[in-house]
Design an enzyme around this catalytic site. Structure first.
Site, PDB file in Angstrom:
ATOM      1  N   ASP A 137       0.797  -1.237   0.000  1.00  0.00           N
ATOM      2  CA  ASP A 137       0.000   0.000   0.000  1.00  0.00           C
ATOM      3  C   ASP A 137       0.826   1.282   0.000  1.00  0.00           C
ATOM      4  O   ASP A 137       0.430   2.292   0.611  1.00  0.00           O
ATOM      5  CB  ASP A 137      -0.978  -0.014   1.168  1.00  0.00           C
ATOM      6  CG  ASP A 137      -2.193  -0.887   0.850  1.00  0.00           C
ATOM      7  OD1 ASP A 137      -2.598  -0.924  -0.333  1.00  0.00           O
ATOM      8  OD2 ASP A 137      -2.723  -1.529   1.771  1.00  0.00           O
ATOM      9  N   ASP A 159      -7.265  -3.608  -5.174  1.00  0.00           N
ATOM     10  CA  ASP A 159      -6.923  -2.306  -4.589  1.00  0.00           C
ATOM     11  C   ASP A 159      -5.579  -1.777  -5.096  1.00  0.00           C
ATOM     12  O   ASP A 159      -5.333  -0.578  -5.122  1.00  0.00           O
ATOM     13  CB  ASP A 159      -6.836  -2.392  -3.062  1.00  0.00           C
ATOM     14  CG  ASP A 159      -7.873  -3.300  -2.430  1.00  0.00           C
ATOM     15  OD1 ASP A 159      -8.265  -4.291  -3.060  1.00  0.00           O
ATOM     16  OD2 ASP A 159      -8.284  -3.034  -1.297  1.00  0.00           O
TER      17      ASP A 159
HETATM   18  N1  GLY Z   1      -7.385  -1.318   0.475  1.00  0.00           N
HETATM   19  C1  GLY Z   1      -8.158  -1.947   1.501  1.00  0.00           C
HETATM   20  C2  GLY Z   1      -9.545  -1.455   1.530  1.00  0.00           C
HETATM   21  O1  GLY Z   1     -10.014  -0.819   0.597  1.00  0.00           O
HETATM   22  O2  GLY Z   1     -10.183  -1.700   2.525  1.00  0.00           O
END
Ligand code: GLY
Length: 389
Positions: free
Chosen positions: A103, A163
């Site tokens: 992330d 994501d």
């Molecule tokens: N990237 C994790 C979420 O959207 O919860």
């Protein structure tokens, strides 16, 4: 399937946009002393964000809100607060504090790339390049994907998630500022794998996708959606916005096509007020909670797409974005501002179902990214905005 035309949400007007943005900046200002140099928890607890250290995957969104408030007002207090957080993000990546996951874009684009773009901060630039390096260190050559979570040599962690499309812009940016082709090349390889496996023929998406250790695709699954074969609302939103962001940087027509398909599916599952339930397996009339953040993310995707679309398609994307943001402003903002509160109500981080594997948290609460993307969507409607992504 229900249809949404019985209640027509009116598109938001320019004056309403500006008023909502000013209100959001006032809420941000009210929260500055609450989080002073620290971050907001990923989601609120009973409507208030606990203070947290800079260790979560969501910590970039609070500085992102501060930068958007700075852009709106030009007030130094926002710049000072955001630059203090830039130092914290630099320390985090230099000391590798909780960065063993993918992330890096969520963390470093709205904090450090924004600091660099808005103020020329060399600290922000250096930190964001280090974050891009960290992100490409998670690239699995066999299978050509960026591994989301867990140890790189553990076959049970051999998967990526939808994501991650929002983490790729950090790589395009790093490629542009360093002149190194490797960043965009890895982004390209990852999105190629993602488009092949994660988007179903109807335009819906799997949240996570497992690969075999020999690099062949294994199967789609969920973590935060209702079921492996359902339609996690935020995952679908990451698919919509993520594909058009990659189109921005590459102009690959396949990504635009993916945007169109993911958006078309999204629209078929929306309830009347255009804010989806947390999983789009639930439709109009369900008692399940919403995920307002999904609508905010999709609105940003639509407003990015209108830069490249033409004619009727451009008009209808703009109209949908204005209607979605209108719904959020009129029906999802709190009645009054208060310390520690967020911007849009009724977000859902992780709801437990009998079939998923998530830890339940942040159900029907503010979410840090929901607030950020709400402000980003308003900013995009207010003016021609230069992206942090
Ligand atoms: N990237 C994790 C979420 O959207 O919860």
């Amino acid at each position: 399937m229900e249809h949404m035309d019985s209640v027509k949400i009116q598109p938001i007007e320019a004056k309403e946009v500006r008023a909502a943005l000013e209100q959001a900046a006032t809420q941000t200002e009210m929260n500055l002393p609450v989080y002073d140099g620290h971050c907001q928890n990923h989601s609120s607890v009973n409507g208030v964000y606990p203070v947290c250290e800079n260790t979560q995957w969501t910590c970039g969104f609070w500085p992102g809100e501060i930068w958007l408030s700075y852009e709106l007002t030009g007030e130094e207090k926002f710049k000072t607060a955001a630059l203090k957080l830039t130092d914290s993000f630099a320390e985090r990546i230099e000391k590798k504090i909780e960065v063993d996951h993918h992330d890096m874009g969520f963390l470093y684009s709205p904090s450090c790339v924004a600091a660099y773009k808005l103020t020329g901060s060399e600290t922000g630039k250096k930190a964001a390049i280090l974050a891009a390096d960290q992100l490409i260190s998670r690239f699995q050559k066999k299978g050509s994907f960026i591994q989301a979570w867990g140890a790189m040599d553990d076959p049970s962690c051999y998967r990526y998630i939808i994501d991650c499309l929002l983490n790729l812009p950090l790589l395009y940016w790093a490629g542009e500022v360093t002149g190194k082709a490797e960043y965009a090349d890895i982004a390209h390889q990852h999105i190629t794998t993602c488009l092949k496996n994660s988007f179903r023929p109807d335009g819906s998406t799997y949240h996570t996708f497992y690969m075999n250790p020999d690099g062949t695709p294994s199967h789609g699954a969920t973590c935060q959606g209702y079921r492996d074969d359902s339609f996690w609302a935020r995952g679908q939103a990451w698919g919509v916005y993520g594909s058009i962001l990659s189109y921005r940087y590459t102009k690959n027509p396949e990504y635009l096509d993916t945007f169109r398909k993911a958006l078309a599916f999204y629209q078929t599952r929306l309830p009347q007020d255009l804010v989806p339930y947390w999983d789009m397996i639930f439709t109009q009339g369900s008692d399940e909670p919403r995920d307002s953040s999904s609508a905010a993310i999709v609105a940003c995707g639509l407003l990015e797409a209108v830069r490249y679309l033409e004619g009727e398609e451009q008009k209808s994307c703009m109209e949908l974005a204005r209607r979605m943001v209108g719904s959020l402003v009129r029906s999802y903002t709190p009645a009054s501002l208060s310390k520690g509160a967020g911007q849009i109500l009724h977000g859902t981080y992780s709801k437990k179902s009998p079939y998923n594997t998530c830890t339940p948290e942040g159900v029907d609460e503010y979410t840090s990214w929901g607030d950020y993307f709400y402000m980003e969507a308003l900013t995009r409607l207010d003016r021609d905005w230069e992206l942090y992504w």
